[in-house]
Design a protein around this motif. Structure first.
Motif, PDB file in Angstrom:
ATOM      1  N   ALA A   1       0.858  -1.301  -0.011  1.00 12.82           N
ATOM      2  CA  ALA A   1       0.011  -0.136  -0.051  1.00 12.82           C
ATOM      3  C   ALA A   1       0.747   1.167   0.042  1.00 12.82           C
ATOM      4  CB  ALA A   1      -0.812  -0.061   1.146  1.00 12.82           C
ATOM      5  N   ILE A   2       1.788   1.338   0.902  1.00 16.11           N
ATOM      6  CA  ILE A   2       2.725   2.417   0.822  1.00 16.11           C
ATOM      7  C   ILE A   2       3.457   2.615  -0.402  1.00 16.11           C
ATOM      8  CG2 ILE A   2       4.911   3.375   1.889  1.00 16.11           C
ATOM      9  CD1 ILE A   2       4.101   1.939   4.537  1.00 16.11           C
ATOM     10  N   LEU A   3       4.102   1.672  -1.197  1.00 20.34           N
ATOM     11  CA  LEU A   3       4.813   1.619  -2.457  1.00 20.34           C
ATOM     12  C   LEU A   3       3.878   2.232  -3.597  1.00 20.34           C
ATOM     13  CD1 LEU A   3       6.897  -1.409  -2.392  1.00 20.34           C
ATOM     14  CD2 LEU A   3       7.851   0.867  -1.892  1.00 20.34           C
ATOM     15  N   THR A   4       2.573   1.687  -3.488  1.00 16.78           N
ATOM     16  CA  THR A   4       1.556   1.986  -4.374  1.00 16.78           C
ATOM     17  C   THR A   4       1.325   3.344  -4.242  1.00 16.78           C
ATOM     18  OG1 THR A   4       0.729  -0.128  -4.717  1.00 16.78           O
ATOM     19  CG2 THR A   4      -0.775   1.516  -5.358  1.00 16.78           C
ATOM     20  N   TYR A   5       0.981   3.973  -3.004  1.00 17.05           N
ATOM     21  CA  TYR A   5       0.748   5.228  -2.710  1.00 17.05           C
ATOM     22  C   TYR A   5       1.878   6.219  -3.290  1.00 17.05           C
ATOM     23  CZ  TYR A   5      -0.097   9.535  -0.046  1.00 17.05           C
ATOM     24  OH  TYR A   5      -0.246  10.867   0.321  1.00 17.05           O
ATOM     25  N   ASN A   6       3.227   5.916  -2.874  1.00 15.94           N
ATOM     26  CA  ASN A   6       4.410   6.715  -3.344  1.00 15.94           C
ATOM     27  C   ASN A   6       4.300   6.794  -4.787  1.00 15.94           C
ATOM     28  OD1 ASN A   6       5.049   7.312  -0.742  1.00 15.94           O
ATOM     29  ND2 ASN A   6       6.552   5.849  -0.670  1.00 15.94           N
ATOM     30  N   TYR A   7       4.365   5.516  -5.396  1.00 16.13           N
ATOM     31  CA  TYR A   7       4.237   5.623  -6.831  1.00 16.13           C
ATOM     32  C   TYR A   7       3.072   6.519  -7.437  1.00 16.13           C
ATOM     33  CZ  TYR A   7       3.605   3.676 -11.531  1.00 16.13           C
ATOM     34  OH  TYR A   7       3.431   3.495 -13.034  1.00 16.13           O
ATOM     35  N   ARG A   8       1.723   6.415  -7.017  1.00 13.18           N
ATOM     36  CA  ARG A   8       0.688   7.364  -7.520  1.00 13.18           C
ATOM     37  C   ARG A   8       1.181   8.903  -7.397  1.00 13.18           C
ATOM     38  NH1 ARG A   8      -4.481   3.829  -5.693  1.00 13.18           N
ATOM     39  NH2 ARG A   8      -4.017   2.127  -7.596  1.00 13.18           N
ATOM     40  N   GLN A   9       1.480   9.261  -6.252  1.00  8.76           N
ATOM     41  CA  GLN A   9       1.910  10.663  -5.819  1.00  8.76           C
ATOM     42  C   GLN A   9       2.960  10.927  -6.853  1.00  8.76           C
ATOM     43  OE1 GLN A   9      -0.583  11.342  -3.774  1.00  8.76           O
ATOM     44  NE2 GLN A   9       0.857  12.638  -2.608  1.00  8.76           N
ATOM     45  N   ASN A  10       3.976  10.093  -7.276  1.00  6.27           N
ATOM     46  CA  ASN A  10       5.046  10.508  -8.061  1.00  6.27           C
ATOM     47  C   ASN A  10       4.568  10.760  -9.176  1.00  6.27           C
ATOM     48  OD1 ASN A  10       7.238  10.631  -6.145  1.00  6.27           O
ATOM     49  ND2 ASN A  10       7.654   8.456  -6.606  1.00  6.27           N
TER      50      ASN A  10
ATOM     51  N   GLU B   1       1.445  11.613  -9.898  1.00  9.96           N
ATOM     52  CA  GLU B   1       0.700  12.755  -9.990  1.00  9.96           C
ATOM     53  C   GLU B   1       1.579  14.045 -10.150  1.00  9.96           C
ATOM     54  OE1 GLU B   1      -2.810  13.432 -10.025  1.00  9.96           O
ATOM     55  OE2 GLU B   1      -2.698  11.309 -10.516  1.00  9.96           O
ATOM     56  N   LYS B   2       2.715  14.045  -9.415  1.00  5.30           N
ATOM     57  CA  LYS B   2       3.473  15.476  -9.684  1.00  5.30           C
ATOM     58  C   LYS B   2       4.018  15.278 -10.880  1.00  5.30           C
ATOM     59  CE  LYS B   2       5.554  14.232  -4.817  1.00  5.30           C
ATOM     60  NZ  LYS B   2       6.556  13.875  -4.095  1.00  5.30           N
ATOM     61  N   GLU B   3       4.355  14.203 -11.593  1.00  3.48           N
ATOM     62  CA  GLU B   3       5.059  14.165 -12.982  1.00  3.48           C
ATOM     63  C   GLU B   3       3.915  14.829 -13.779  1.00  3.48           C
ATOM     64  OE1 GLU B   3       6.228  10.269 -14.280  1.00  3.48           O
ATOM     65  OE2 GLU B   3       7.640  10.421 -12.538  1.00  3.48           O
TER      66      GLU B   3
ATOM     67  N   ILE C   1      -0.685  21.993  -6.063  1.00  4.96           N
ATOM     68  CA  ILE C   1       0.720  22.277  -5.917  1.00  4.96           C
ATOM     69  C   ILE C   1       1.589  21.815  -4.723  1.00  4.96           C
ATOM     70  CG2 ILE C   1       2.432  24.634  -5.819  1.00  4.96           C
ATOM     71  CD1 ILE C   1       0.789  24.167  -8.748  1.00  4.96           C
ATOM     72  N   GLY C   2       1.071  21.590  -3.866  1.00  6.00           N
ATOM     73  CA  GLY C   2       1.304  20.826  -2.427  1.00  6.00           C
ATOM     74  C   GLY C   2       1.966  19.565  -2.742  1.00  6.00           C
ATOM     75  N   LEU C   3       1.565  19.016  -3.947  1.00 10.58           N
ATOM     76  CA  LEU C   3       2.256  17.752  -4.221  1.00 10.58           C
ATOM     77  C   LEU C   3       3.855  17.922  -4.467  1.00 10.58           C
ATOM     78  CD1 LEU C   3      -0.665  16.134  -6.591  1.00 10.58           C
ATOM     79  CD2 LEU C   3       0.118  15.304  -4.431  1.00 10.58           C
ATOM     80  N   LEU C   4       4.318  18.933  -4.989  1.00 14.07           N
ATOM     81  CA  LEU C   4       5.290  19.114  -5.521  1.00 14.07           C
ATOM     82  C   LEU C   4       6.465  19.563  -4.328  1.00 14.07           C
ATOM     83  CD1 LEU C   4       4.706  21.571  -8.348  1.00 14.07           C
ATOM     84  CD2 LEU C   4       4.868  19.099  -8.471  1.00 14.07           C
ATOM     85  N   ASP C   5       7.758  19.274  -4.343  1.00 14.80           N
ATOM     86  CA  ASP C   5       8.742  19.443  -3.454  1.00 14.80           C
ATOM     87  C   ASP C   5       8.993  20.922  -3.362  1.00 14.80           C
ATOM     88  OD1 ASP C   5      11.284  20.691  -5.013  1.00 14.80           O
ATOM     89  OD2 ASP C   5      10.907  19.022  -5.894  1.00 14.80           O
ATOM     90  N   GLN C   6       9.345  21.464  -2.004  1.00 18.28           N
ATOM     91  CA  GLN C   6       9.166  23.024  -1.746  1.00 18.28           C
ATOM     92  C   GLN C   6       9.949  23.986  -2.770  1.00 18.28           C
ATOM     93  OE1 GLN C   6       7.396  24.046   0.943  1.00 18.28           O
ATOM     94  NE2 GLN C   6       7.583  26.053  -0.272  1.00 18.28           N
ATOM     95  N   GLU C   7      10.944  23.371  -3.428  1.00 14.62           N
ATOM     96  CA  GLU C   7      11.729  24.135  -4.186  1.00 14.62           C
ATOM     97  C   GLU C   7      11.188  24.250  -5.672  1.00 14.62           C
ATOM     98  OE1 GLU C   7      16.047  24.006  -7.066  1.00 14.62           O
ATOM     99  OE2 GLU C   7      15.786  22.739  -5.176  1.00 14.62           O
TER     100      GLU C   7
END
Length: 170
Positions: free
Chosen positions: A33-42, A44-46, A104-110
């Protein structure tokens, strides 16, 4: 005696193959579940960065305005401004940014800082240009700010596109 019996019972349950299988199953499910969540977040960021970059690529009005200001011999407050020398608002789209501002909060701070700073200036200058094109009732300080800063905004636009797509800028 009571404590010894409790420890024996815990050991018996912990070494039972059913319990071990259950613990492994829960750990595997949790990790998956954690790996799937991280994959989806990445992903979405892309997608978000890709959409913003595509929109920035369509902001040809920024470059048109920068070229127009570069051809001037004086600041707009000193020599007037022909509204027709400014690009129309539709040549500087901001729909993707405005409809995704909450993401926009999905993106890293920079990266957040880069896009928010860029779009804040775009929206400000787009408003100045629209007001100048419609009624000309724009304070001289705003026109001079546009004159002094539009080239830098054009360069920022190009660098954001280059970061995402390499040197394929039209």
């Amino acid at each position: 005696m009571c404590l010894e019996g409790l420890l024996t019972a815990i050991y018996a349950v912990a070494t039972d193959s059913t319990t071990i299988g259950l613990v492994i199953g829960i750990a595997t499910t949790f990790t998956s579940a954690i790996l799937t969540y991280n994959y989806r977040q990445n992903k979405e960021k892309e997608k978000l960065v890709g959409a913003l970059t595509a929109e920035i690529g369509q902001m040809r009005g920024i470059e048109q305005c920068a070229n127009s200001m570069e051809k001037r011999n004086s600041k707009p407050s000193e020599g007037g401004l022909d509204p027709d020398s400014l690009p129309p608002g539709k040549s500087i789209p901001t729909v993707v940014y405005e409809s995704n501002a909450g993401r926009i909060g999905l993106l890293d701070q920079e990266t957040q800082d880069k896009y928010v700073e860029f779009y804040s200036k775009v929206i400000q200058y787009k408003s100045i240009m629209s007001a100048a094109r419609s009624d000309g009732g724009v304070p001289d300080a705003d026109l001079d700010d546009l004159y002094n800063s539009i080239e830098e905004l054009s360069e920022t636009r190009k660098s954001l596109i280059d970061e995402e797509h390499g040197d394929n800028l039209e």
